[in-house]
Design a protein around this motif. Structure first.
Motif, PDB file in Angstrom:
ATOM      1  N   PHE A   1      -3.362  25.814   2.590  1.00 19.38           N
ATOM      2  CA  PHE A   1      -3.459  25.078   3.977  1.00 19.38           C
ATOM      3  C   PHE A   1      -3.170  23.949   3.817  1.00 19.38           C
ATOM      4  O   PHE A   1      -2.983  22.128   4.337  1.00 19.38           O
ATOM      5  N   LEU A   2      -4.483  23.520   2.454  1.00 18.75           N
ATOM      6  CA  LEU A   2      -4.883  22.018   2.461  1.00 18.75           C
ATOM      7  C   LEU A   2      -3.677  21.454   1.919  1.00 18.75           C
ATOM      8  O   LEU A   2      -3.089  20.162   1.635  1.00 18.75           O
TER       9      LEU A   2
ATOM     10  N   VAL B   1       0.306   5.400  -1.409  1.00 19.58           N
ATOM     11  CA  VAL B   1      -0.347   6.494   0.261  1.00 19.58           C
ATOM     12  C   VAL B   1       0.584   7.548  -0.448  1.00 19.58           C
ATOM     13  O   VAL B   1       0.184   9.025  -0.520  1.00 19.58           O
TER      14      VAL B   1
ATOM     15  N   GLY C   1      13.271   4.913   7.664  1.00 17.15           N
ATOM     16  CA  GLY C   1      11.608   5.288   7.333  1.00 17.15           C
ATOM     17  C   GLY C   1      11.512   6.646   8.371  1.00 17.15           C
ATOM     18  O   GLY C   1      11.042   7.128   8.125  1.00 17.15           O
TER      19      GLY C   1
ATOM     20  N   ILE D   1       7.427   6.420   5.595  1.00 11.11           N
ATOM     21  CA  ILE D   1       7.511   5.797   6.490  1.00 11.11           C
ATOM     22  C   ILE D   1       7.026   4.555   6.585  1.00 11.11           C
ATOM     23  O   ILE D   1       7.649   3.781   7.375  1.00 11.11           O
ATOM     24  N   LEU D   2       5.776   4.071   6.157  1.00 10.45           N
ATOM     25  CA  LEU D   2       5.753   2.768   6.097  1.00 10.45           C
ATOM     26  C   LEU D   2       6.720   1.724   4.977  1.00 10.45           C
ATOM     27  O   LEU D   2       5.972   0.742   5.206  1.00 10.45           O
TER      28      LEU D   2
ATOM     29  N   VAL E   1       0.801  -1.631  -0.011  1.00  5.94           N
ATOM     30  CA  VAL E   1      -0.163   0.106   0.139  1.00  5.94           C
ATOM     31  C   VAL E   1       0.730   1.202   0.166  1.00  5.94           C
ATOM     32  O   VAL E   1       0.910   2.118  -0.829  1.00  5.94           O
TER      33      VAL E   1
ATOM     34  N   ALA F   1      -1.253  20.479   3.702  1.00  6.39           N
ATOM     35  CA  ALA F   1      -1.773  18.888   4.444  1.00  6.39           C
ATOM     36  C   ALA F   1      -1.468  17.741   3.521  1.00  6.39           C
ATOM     37  O   ALA F   1      -0.898  16.945   4.371  1.00  6.39           O
TER      38      ALA F   1
ATOM     39  N   SER G   1       2.497  17.240   3.379  1.00  7.07           N
ATOM     40  CA  SER G   1       2.610  16.323   4.181  1.00  7.07           C
ATOM     41  C   SER G   1       2.212  14.637   4.113  1.00  7.07           C
ATOM     42  O   SER G   1       3.185  13.735   5.025  1.00  7.07           O
ATOM     43  N   LEU G   2       1.641  14.461   3.716  1.00  3.68           N
ATOM     44  CA  LEU G   2       1.058  12.802   3.872  1.00  3.68           C
ATOM     45  C   LEU G   2       1.899  12.024   3.334  1.00  3.68           C
ATOM     46  O   LEU G   2       1.499  10.819   3.773  1.00  3.68           O
TER      47      LEU G   2
ATOM     48  N   VAL H   1       5.105  11.606   3.523  1.00  2.00           N
ATOM     49  CA  VAL H   1       6.120  10.985   4.909  1.00  2.00           C
ATOM     50  C   VAL H   1       5.109   9.581   5.314  1.00  2.00           C
ATOM     51  O   VAL H   1       6.005   8.662   5.248  1.00  2.00           O
ATOM     52  N   LEU H   2       4.322  10.110   4.922  1.00  2.00           N
ATOM     53  CA  LEU H   2       3.332   8.657   6.062  1.00  2.00           C
ATOM     54  C   LEU H   2       3.640   7.116   4.983  1.00  2.00           C
ATOM     55  O   LEU H   2       3.741   6.423   5.644  1.00  2.00           O
TER      56      LEU H   2
END
Lengths: 204, 103, 431
Positions: free
Chosen positions: C145-146, C117, C174, C159-160, C113, C149, C152-153, C155-156
């Motif tokens: 702003f959005l 992402v 990660g 990391i995953l 996944v 935001a 910045s996802l 990164v997630l």
């Protein structure tokens, strides 16, 4: 269309939350949590709360969950750490939770929301259509009003009205939260930098 | 266009809340408990924002949910620091092992 | 001005069944609201998806060519003719043919996944990017702003990917990425807020419009603090894209490949698609926030296209703006590549020190400075030497009482902003 979007987001939010409960692996839990929180941000956009939705994405999903995963990595004593919860606990908790959920949903369904809104409007004399700053026309454009409200001026309530006393803003809570965040920053940094007392095995 | 009433949003909020409570009650992993707290706060947020659209709450609901989000971030930071400290002392984040204060 | 690509416009066109000016022979029958919204969404996504691949295609080729020139080599020369410009396509086909495998030790669900992402979040950020005046898929009040935001996802996903690979190199990659990103979000946010402070809006389209006219209206020349803020912003975006000298997450010399060590084939190439796309995205964001967006910076040219009554000329102006934005942001991308192949990589502790000890205080200082400056010299541009659009708009707003009721409501609190969002006063003020 609205119904379709709502169904998608609501299903993802609830499904993610249930998956968080059922999953045993912490990082998978974090991933499901991201799905749940992200779809909740979608629900916020559907409720015309742009700014709240964006904040949710930036702070919750981009900040808090990354922090949580970081915590998982720092505290992992082996790869793919799972700490199983006992099945007995799970059964009890799910039973109680299901009962509670049933109670809440039944309560929600029994309240006549439209009637209540009408009553409140007749009492306070605010019609839902011409509610200033949050009306049909200003839908989704709440950013400026929210910003002003956090600084103590309520555009959404006071503008266009000759009120003797201006409505209450949120300047004091805003300042308190700012100081609170500073304290939390310092406190968390202090707590986390404590010296280790036990030798950590050198796997990682 | 078929609109979704307030009931749908409140039901989603209730499901998130209950899942969070179950998560808090059953997880033995400290970080899992934290995730439960996040879910609970998130369920409350959904209700706040739903009332701000459908109810008489106006923008106050959205502002309340903003404060909840910010404070949840602060809470997560402190709780994570505590979990790290606990890990440093016990080499685990199993919250059932935090039982030294039992007599 | 034809905001031809805003969602509302397209869905309204479809809903009401207006015959388009070009296609006289093809009258669109009115369709329902749901259908109109879905069709408009499909049009936007198709356009954006087409654009999404472009930076990767051009960027990878440019990366190879530029790095080769810097190292006194030739780089790709044969594929697709003279300059090897089809090299990216060849690379892509090669990657697609490779076996898609995942290690036994990996958490296979998360492992599969994670690339999606990354790519979805970097694609979704393009929704808020105005490519020219009004050419934006979602023109929201919280646009900037959005966009930050959603970016910045990304990164997630990384990391995953790092965690789920089940390899210690990936895990280190990660972890480094997580630590680095959580820190660099802070100066990124603060420096991105400085143009917002001047524009009085987080809508990227309006921020762009504020900088029309001569190039001294660009926010980078607004005052000394914004001038410095641009460089801080650029440095931080290097880090947020994990470009060298901040590419600690994939430091080849120490971590093999960092977070993507275990990936192969299509999933590996997806990471790079996302990386080049977000390189372009942050460059375009920097251009819109500081470097005048889609404006050429020469007032007569822009005004000629905007003030014309003919919609074709207006449209041509929009196309010109698109080209200008593309050129400006490509230059920033080139700068990123140049820096990557010139500077050595920092150590992880140096990366953290750079952020927390230098960039955060500097950006806070610049933010305070910009705030003070706009109090001392309100509505002035070009380092305070010229009266800006804002000052003229305030004067115009004071002279002409508003007719619209809503403008009258907001006027006492936010003069400049309301006047700015009004196009007619903009054109008048831009002369």
């Amino acid at each position: 269309m609205e119904l379709l979007l709502f169904t998608v987001f609501a299903a993802a939010a609830c499904g993610g939350a249930i998956a968080v409960v059922l999953s045993q692996n912490v990082v998978r839990m974090a991933f499901y949590l991201v799905i749940s929180l992200g779809s909740t941000a979608g629900l916020f956009f559907m409720l015309n709360a742009d700014f709240v939705g964006a904040t949710q994405l930036l702070i919750y999903v981009g900040g808090t969950v990354v922090l949580l995963i970081f915590g998982v990595m720092l505290t992992a004593s082996g790869p793919f750490l799972t700490i199983k919860s006992s099945p007995g606990d799970m059964v009890q908790a799910i039973l109680v939770g299901a009962l509670f959920l049933g109670m809440v949903v039944v309560t929600v369904l029994q309240v006549d929301w439209d009637g209540n809104a009408a009553k409140l409007e007749s009492r306070y004399g605010v019609s839902s259509l011409e509610r200033p700053g949050y009306n049909q026309r200003g839908e989704g454009h709440t950013t400026r009003s929210i910003g002003a409200a956090l600084l103590g001026a309520r555009f959404d309530k006071d503008l266009g009205k000759n009120r003797e006393q201006p409505s209450t803003g949120y300047l004091l809570p805003f300042e308190i939260v700012s100081v609170h965040l500073l304290v939390v920053l310092i406190g968390a940094a202090y707590l986390a930098r404590a010296k280790r007392r036990v030798n950590v095995p050198s796997e990682f | 266009m078929e609109g979704v009433g307030i009931n749908g949003y409140l039901a989603v909020g209730a499901v998130l809340f209950v899942c969070g409570v179950i998560c808090m009650a059953t997880k033995r992993n400290g970080i899992g408990v934290l995730m439960g707290v996040e879910l609970v706060l998130n369920g409350a947020n959904v209700n706040f924002v739903a009332f701000s659209k459908f109810g008489p709450l106006g923008l106050d609901g959205q502002i309340a949910s903003l404060f909840v989000i910010v404070l949840a971030a602060a809470e997560a930071a402190v709780a994570l620091a505590i979990v790290l400290n606990f890990y440093n002392n016990h080499l685990t984040i199993d919250v059932d092992r935090a039982n030294e204060l039992q007599g | 001005m034809m905001p031809l690509l805003a969602t509302e416009t397209i869905s309204e066109l479809l809903r009401e069944g207006i015959d388009l000016p070009v296609f006289d022979f093809w009258d669109i029958p009115p369709i329902g609201e749901t259908g109109a919204l879905i069709l408009a969404a499909i049009v936007h996504v198709a356009l954006l998806a087409g654009f999404f691949g472009l930076p990767a295609f051009a960027g990878i080729w440019a990366e190879r060519k530029v790095s080769a020139r810097i190292q006194d080599r030739l780089g790709p020369t044969r594929t697709g003719g003279r300059f090897g410009w089809l090299q990216s396509l060849a690379d892509g086909i090669k990657l697609l043919q490779k076996e898609d495998l995942w290690p036994n030790a990996a958490d296979s669900m998360l492992f599969r996944v994670a690339p999606y992402v990354v790519v979805v979040s970097s694609f979704a950020a393009f929704l808020f990017l105005p490519f020219s005046d009004g050419w934006v898929a979602l023109s929201l009040d919280v646009g900037l702003f959005l966009a930050l935001a959603i970016l910045s996802l990304e990164v997630l996903g990384i990391i995953l990917a790092g965690y789920s690979s089940g390899s210690k190199w990936s895990l280190f990659g990660g972890m480094r990425e997580a630590a680095q990103m959580v820190s660099y979000e802070v100066p990124l946010g603060i420096t991105a807020v400085i143009p917002v402070l001047i524009a009085g809006s987080m809508n990227l389209n309006e921020i762009g419009r504020m900088q029309s006219g001569w190039f001294w209206n660009w926010f980078i020349f607004h005052d000394p603090f914004t001038f410095l803020a641009f460089f801080v912003f650029f440095t931080v975006t290097l880090a947020s894209n994990k470009r060298a000298p901040f590419d600690l997450a994939e430091a080849e010399s120490e971590l093999v490949g960092g977070f993507h060590t275990e990936y192969s084939g299509f999933r590996w190439s997806v990471f790079f698609l996302a990386e080049y796309a977000s390189m372009y995205f942050v460059s375009a964001l920097g251009v819109i926030l500081f470097l005048g967006g889609w404006w050429t910076g020469i007032a007569p040219i822009d005004n000629f296209f905007r003030a014309s009554g003919d919609w074709r000329v207006n449209y041509l102006g929009n196309v010109l703006g698109f080209a200008v934005l593309l050129i400006k942001s490509s230059k920033l991308v080139f700068l990123q590549i140049w820096i990557r192949w010139t500077l050595p990589r920092l150590r992880i502790d140096q990366v953290m020190v750079t952020c927390l000890k230098y960039l955060v205080p500097i950006s806070c200082f610049l933010f305070l400075g910009a705030t003070t400056w706009s109090l001392l010299a309100p509505g002035r541009v070009a380092m305070g030497m010229k009266p800006g659009l804002g000052a003229r708009a305030i004067e115009a707003a004071v002279e002409t009482p508003a007719t619209e009721s809503e403008a009258a409501i907001v006027r006492p609190v936010d003069d400049a902003h309301v006047a700015m969002s009004d196009d007619s006063s903009m054109i008048g003020g831009a002369k």
